[in-house]
Scaffold this motif. Structure first.
Motif, PDB file in Angstrom:
ATOM      1  N   GLY A 164     -81.448  12.418  72.249  1.00 57.74           N
ATOM      2  CA  GLY A 164     -82.147  11.604  71.259  1.00 57.74           C
ATOM      3  C   GLY A 164     -83.380  10.942  71.828  1.00 57.74           C
ATOM      4  O   GLY A 164     -84.441  10.920  71.185  1.00 57.74           O
ATOM      5  N   ARG A 165     -83.250  10.405  73.032  1.00 60.19           N
ATOM      6  CA  ARG A 165     -84.389   9.730  73.659  1.00 60.19           C
ATOM      7  C   ARG A 165     -85.521  10.707  73.941  1.00 60.19           C
ATOM      8  O   ARG A 165     -86.703  10.409  73.672  1.00 60.19           O
ATOM      9  CB  ARG A 165     -83.932   9.052  74.949  1.00 60.19           C
ATOM     10  CG  ARG A 165     -85.032   8.249  75.647  1.00 60.19           C
ATOM     11  CD  ARG A 165     -84.491   7.379  76.762  1.00 60.19           C
ATOM     12  NE  ARG A 165     -83.779   8.150  77.777  1.00 60.19           N
ATOM     13  CZ  ARG A 165     -82.460   8.173  77.914  1.00 60.19           C
ATOM     14  NH1 ARG A 165     -81.684   7.488  77.070  1.00 60.19           N
ATOM     15  NH2 ARG A 165     -81.899   8.881  78.874  1.00 60.19           N
ATOM     16  N   LEU A 166     -85.178  11.903  74.449  1.00 59.42           N
ATOM     17  CA  LEU A 166     -86.225  12.882  74.747  1.00 59.42           C
ATOM     18  C   LEU A 166     -86.895  13.369  73.470  1.00 59.42           C
ATOM     19  O   LEU A 166     -88.118  13.489  73.410  1.00 59.42           O
ATOM     20  CB  LEU A 166     -85.646  14.058  75.522  1.00 59.42           C
ATOM     21  CG  LEU A 166     -86.650  15.177  75.840  1.00 59.42           C
ATOM     22  CD1 LEU A 166     -87.824  14.641  76.657  1.00 59.42           C
ATOM     23  CD2 LEU A 166     -85.963  16.333  76.563  1.00 59.42           C
ATOM     24  N   GLU A 167     -86.104  13.631  72.442  1.00 63.09           N
ATOM     25  CA  GLU A 167     -86.699  14.089  71.183  1.00 63.09           C
ATOM     26  C   GLU A 167     -87.657  13.048  70.623  1.00 63.09           C
ATOM     27  O   GLU A 167     -88.749  13.392  70.149  1.00 63.09           O
ATOM     28  CB  GLU A 167     -85.615  14.417  70.164  1.00 63.09           C
ATOM     29  CG  GLU A 167     -86.199  14.914  68.845  1.00 63.09           C
ATOM     30  CD  GLU A 167     -85.149  15.404  67.877  1.00 63.09           C
ATOM     31  OE1 GLU A 167     -85.453  15.449  66.667  1.00 63.09           O
ATOM     32  OE2 GLU A 167     -84.029  15.745  68.312  1.00 63.09           O
ATOM     33  N   HIS A 168     -87.268  11.798  70.662  1.00 67.35           N
ATOM     34  CA  HIS A 168     -88.153  10.739  70.174  1.00 67.35           C
ATOM     35  C   HIS A 168     -89.456  10.708  70.971  1.00 67.35           C
ATOM     36  O   HIS A 168     -90.550  10.575  70.393  1.00 67.35           O
ATOM     37  CB  HIS A 168     -87.451   9.380  70.274  1.00 67.35           C
ATOM     38  CG  HIS A 168     -88.336   8.230  69.916  1.00 67.35           C
ATOM     39  ND1 HIS A 168     -88.687   7.926  68.616  1.00 67.35           N
ATOM     40  CD2 HIS A 168     -88.981   7.308  70.710  1.00 67.35           C
ATOM     41  CE1 HIS A 168     -89.491   6.885  68.607  1.00 67.35           C
ATOM     42  NE2 HIS A 168     -89.688   6.474  69.860  1.00 67.35           N
ATOM     43  N   SER A 169     -89.358  10.855  72.286  1.00 61.20           N
ATOM     44  CA  SER A 169     -90.560  10.839  73.127  1.00 61.20           C
ATOM     45  C   SER A 169     -91.464  12.024  72.811  1.00 61.20           C
ATOM     46  O   SER A 169     -92.697  11.883  72.753  1.00 61.20           O
ATOM     47  CB  SER A 169     -90.161  10.861  74.599  1.00 61.20           C
ATOM     48  OG  SER A 169     -89.431   9.704  74.947  1.00 61.20           O
ATOM     49  N   LEU A 170     -90.866  13.194  72.568  1.00 63.33           N
ATOM     50  CA  LEU A 170     -91.665  14.374  72.240  1.00 63.33           C
ATOM     51  C   LEU A 170     -92.369  14.193  70.905  1.00 63.33           C
ATOM     52  O   LEU A 170     -93.564  14.476  70.765  1.00 63.33           O
ATOM     53  CB  LEU A 170     -90.773  15.617  72.211  1.00 63.33           C
ATOM     54  CG  LEU A 170     -90.203  16.077  73.555  1.00 63.33           C
ATOM     55  CD1 LEU A 170     -89.171  17.186  73.349  1.00 63.33           C
ATOM     56  CD2 LEU A 170     -91.304  16.568  74.488  1.00 63.33           C
ATOM     57  N   ARG A 171     -91.631  13.733  69.912  1.00 63.04           N
ATOM     58  CA  ARG A 171     -92.234  13.538  68.588  1.00 63.04           C
ATOM     59  C   ARG A 171     -93.361  12.514  68.647  1.00 63.04           C
ATOM     60  O   ARG A 171     -94.393  12.668  67.973  1.00 63.04           O
ATOM     61  CB  ARG A 171     -91.177  13.093  67.581  1.00 63.04           C
ATOM     62  CG  ARG A 171     -90.174  14.168  67.192  1.00 63.04           C
ATOM     63  CD  ARG A 171     -89.276  13.668  66.063  1.00 63.04           C
ATOM     64  NE  ARG A 171     -88.202  14.597  65.760  1.00 63.04           N
ATOM     65  CZ  ARG A 171     -88.330  15.671  64.966  1.00 63.04           C
ATOM     66  NH1 ARG A 171     -89.507  15.924  64.405  1.00 63.04           N
ATOM     67  NH2 ARG A 171     -87.299  16.450  64.727  1.00 63.04           N
ATOM     68  N   SER A 172     -93.181  11.477  69.423  1.00 63.84           N
ATOM     69  CA  SER A 172     -94.188  10.411  69.477  1.00 63.84           C
ATOM     70  C   SER A 172     -95.487  10.891  70.106  1.00 63.84           C
ATOM     71  O   SER A 172     -96.533  10.261  69.923  1.00 63.84           O
ATOM     72  CB  SER A 172     -93.644   9.213  70.256  1.00 63.84           C
ATOM     73  OG  SER A 172     -93.459   9.542  71.626  1.00 63.84           O
ATOM     74  N   THR A 173     -95.427  12.009  70.852  1.00 62.86           N
ATOM     75  CA  THR A 173     -96.659  12.562  71.434  1.00 62.86           C
ATOM     76  C   THR A 173     -97.182  13.751  70.627  1.00 62.86           C
ATOM     77  O   THR A 173     -98.062  14.477  71.083  1.00 62.86           O
ATOM     78  CB  THR A 173     -96.423  12.989  72.891  1.00 62.86           C
ATOM     79  OG1 THR A 173     -95.367  13.963  72.940  1.00 62.86           O
ATOM     80  CG2 THR A 173     -96.052  11.809  73.759  1.00 62.86           C
ATOM     81  N   GLY A 174     -96.627  13.954  69.414  1.00 63.25           N
ATOM     82  CA  GLY A 174     -97.147  14.977  68.517  1.00 63.25           C
ATOM     83  C   GLY A 174     -96.560  16.355  68.684  1.00 63.25           C
ATOM     84  O   GLY A 174     -97.065  17.318  68.095  1.00 63.25           O
ATOM     85  N   ILE A 175     -95.466  16.503  69.457  1.00 60.51           N
ATOM     86  CA  ILE A 175     -94.840  17.805  69.648  1.00 60.51           C
ATOM     87  C   ILE A 175     -93.988  18.143  68.425  1.00 60.51           C
ATOM     88  O   ILE A 175     -93.237  17.302  67.918  1.00 60.51           O
ATOM     89  CB  ILE A 175     -93.961  17.812  70.915  1.00 60.51           C
ATOM     90  CG1 ILE A 175     -94.817  17.537  72.155  1.00 60.51           C
ATOM     91  CG2 ILE A 175     -93.239  19.146  71.053  1.00 60.51           C
ATOM     92  CD1 ILE A 175     -95.911  18.562  72.393  1.00 60.51           C
ATOM     93  N   GLU A 176     -94.088  19.382  67.954  1.00 61.54           N
ATOM     94  CA  GLU A 176     -93.323  19.823  66.785  1.00 61.54           C
ATOM     95  C   GLU A 176     -91.932  20.290  67.218  1.00 61.54           C
ATOM     96  O   GLU A 176     -91.795  21.243  67.986  1.00 61.54           O
ATOM     97  CB  GLU A 176     -94.052  20.968  66.073  1.00 61.54           C
ATOM     98  CG  GLU A 176     -93.326  21.473  64.842  1.00 61.54           C
ATOM     99  CD  GLU A 176     -94.020  22.655  64.191  1.00 61.54           C
ATOM    100  OE1 GLU A 176     -93.513  23.120  63.145  1.00 61.54           O
ATOM    101  OE2 GLU A 176     -95.050  23.114  64.729  1.00 61.54           O
ATOM    102  N   ILE A 177     -90.900  19.627  66.706  1.00 65.83           N
ATOM    103  CA  ILE A 177     -89.516  20.011  66.952  1.00 65.83           C
ATOM    104  C   ILE A 177     -89.104  20.972  65.840  1.00 65.83           C
ATOM    105  O   ILE A 177     -89.206  20.641  64.653  1.00 65.83           O
ATOM    106  CB  ILE A 177     -88.574  18.793  66.954  1.00 65.83           C
ATOM    107  CG1 ILE A 177     -89.096  17.697  67.888  1.00 65.83           C
ATOM    108  CG2 ILE A 177     -87.160  19.225  67.325  1.00 65.83           C
ATOM    109  CD1 ILE A 177     -89.116  18.071  69.343  1.00 65.83           C
ATOM    110  N   ILE A 178     -88.616  22.152  66.192  1.00 67.34           N
ATOM    111  CA  ILE A 178     -88.298  23.141  65.158  1.00 67.34           C
ATOM    112  C   ILE A 178     -86.811  23.472  65.078  1.00 67.34           C
ATOM    113  O   ILE A 178     -86.396  24.230  64.199  1.00 67.34           O
ATOM    114  CB  ILE A 178     -89.104  24.440  65.357  1.00 67.34           C
ATOM    115  CG1 ILE A 178     -88.765  25.097  66.695  1.00 67.34           C
ATOM    116  CG2 ILE A 178     -90.596  24.176  65.238  1.00 67.34           C
ATOM    117  CD1 ILE A 178     -89.393  26.480  66.852  1.00 67.34           C
TER     118      ILE A 178
END
Length: 227
Positions: A164-178
């Motif tokens: 959860g923490r990593l996903e939040h960090s990725l999303r906050s930098t504009g990375i698209e989670i698919i």
């Protein structure tokens, strides 16, 4: 002719819900009906032409051209009985030279057909070239374009407690989670631009976010459309 084409992005027309775009032009009583359609293969382009031949079975000529592939590798045209070089070639040129945005001539995966009903007045070679070229250009004017971009898909395996923490960090930098997959660990799938800077930039960002503890596996590539 390749134009200003990138191996990682190009322009095409919308598909499939708005797959066909038509415009009609009259020149000295001859009717020129231009049809523009998105195609992905030569077979689709030929199928479109066959359907139009059935629809316009009484027309004198159905001239055609198509451009297919991210690098516009496949380019074909046909005059269908018009004097050589007066129909298919100018139609193809109208597609290849279409400016899709500032400094870009990268239209591809497009088939164009111009149906001609002869009006009884000969147009001459120059008149035919202008009529067929203008017919396609006008149809392209009204065809909605989309950008096709190549994305690299990568998988990151992380412990459940960290996902959860990593996903939040990725999303906050504009990375698209698919996507996600759950097992002994969580696999987070992301999509980034497939260019070398896009992939290497993401890998560097991931290393920074995880202090080098996580890496990403490159799994596949995909084309996505955007306005």
């Amino acid at each position: 002719m390749t134009g200003t084409v990138s191996p990682h992005e190009y322009t095409t027309v919308k598909s499939p819900s708005e797959s066909q775009h038509r415009r009609e032009l009259e020149v000295r009583r001859s009717r020129f009906i231009a049809v523009v359609q998105h195609v992905s293969t030569v077979e689709e382009a030929r199928g479109q032409l066959a359907e139009l031949r059935r629809e316009f079975h009484d027309a004198r000529h159905l001239c055609s051209a198509y451009v297919i592939g991210p690098r516009r590798e496949i380019q074909r045209s046909h005059d269908d009985g018009e004097p050589s070089g007066t129909a298919g070639a100018p139609m193809l040129e109208a597609v290849l030279k279409r400016v899709t945005r500032a400094g870009r001539t990268d239209l591809s995966d497009v088939a164009v057909v111009v149906v001609r009903y002869f009006g009884g007045v000969l147009l001459g070679a120059g008149g035919l070239v202008r009529a067929y070229s203008e017919s396609v250009s006008r149809a392209l004017d009204s065809a909605p374009f989309v950008r096709r971009r190549l994305q690299q898909v990568l998988d990151i395996k992380v412990p459940h407690a960290d996902a959860g923490r990593l996903e939040h960090s990725l999303r906050s930098t504009g990375i698209e989670i698919i996507g996600h997959a759950y097992g002994h660990s969580v696999t987070i799938s992301v999509a980034v631009p497939a260019s070398a800077p896009g992939v290497s930039g993401f890998e560097a960002r991931l290393a920074s976010l995880t202090a080098g503890a996580r890496t990403a596996e490159r799994t596949s590539v995909r084309w996505v459309d955007s306005a």
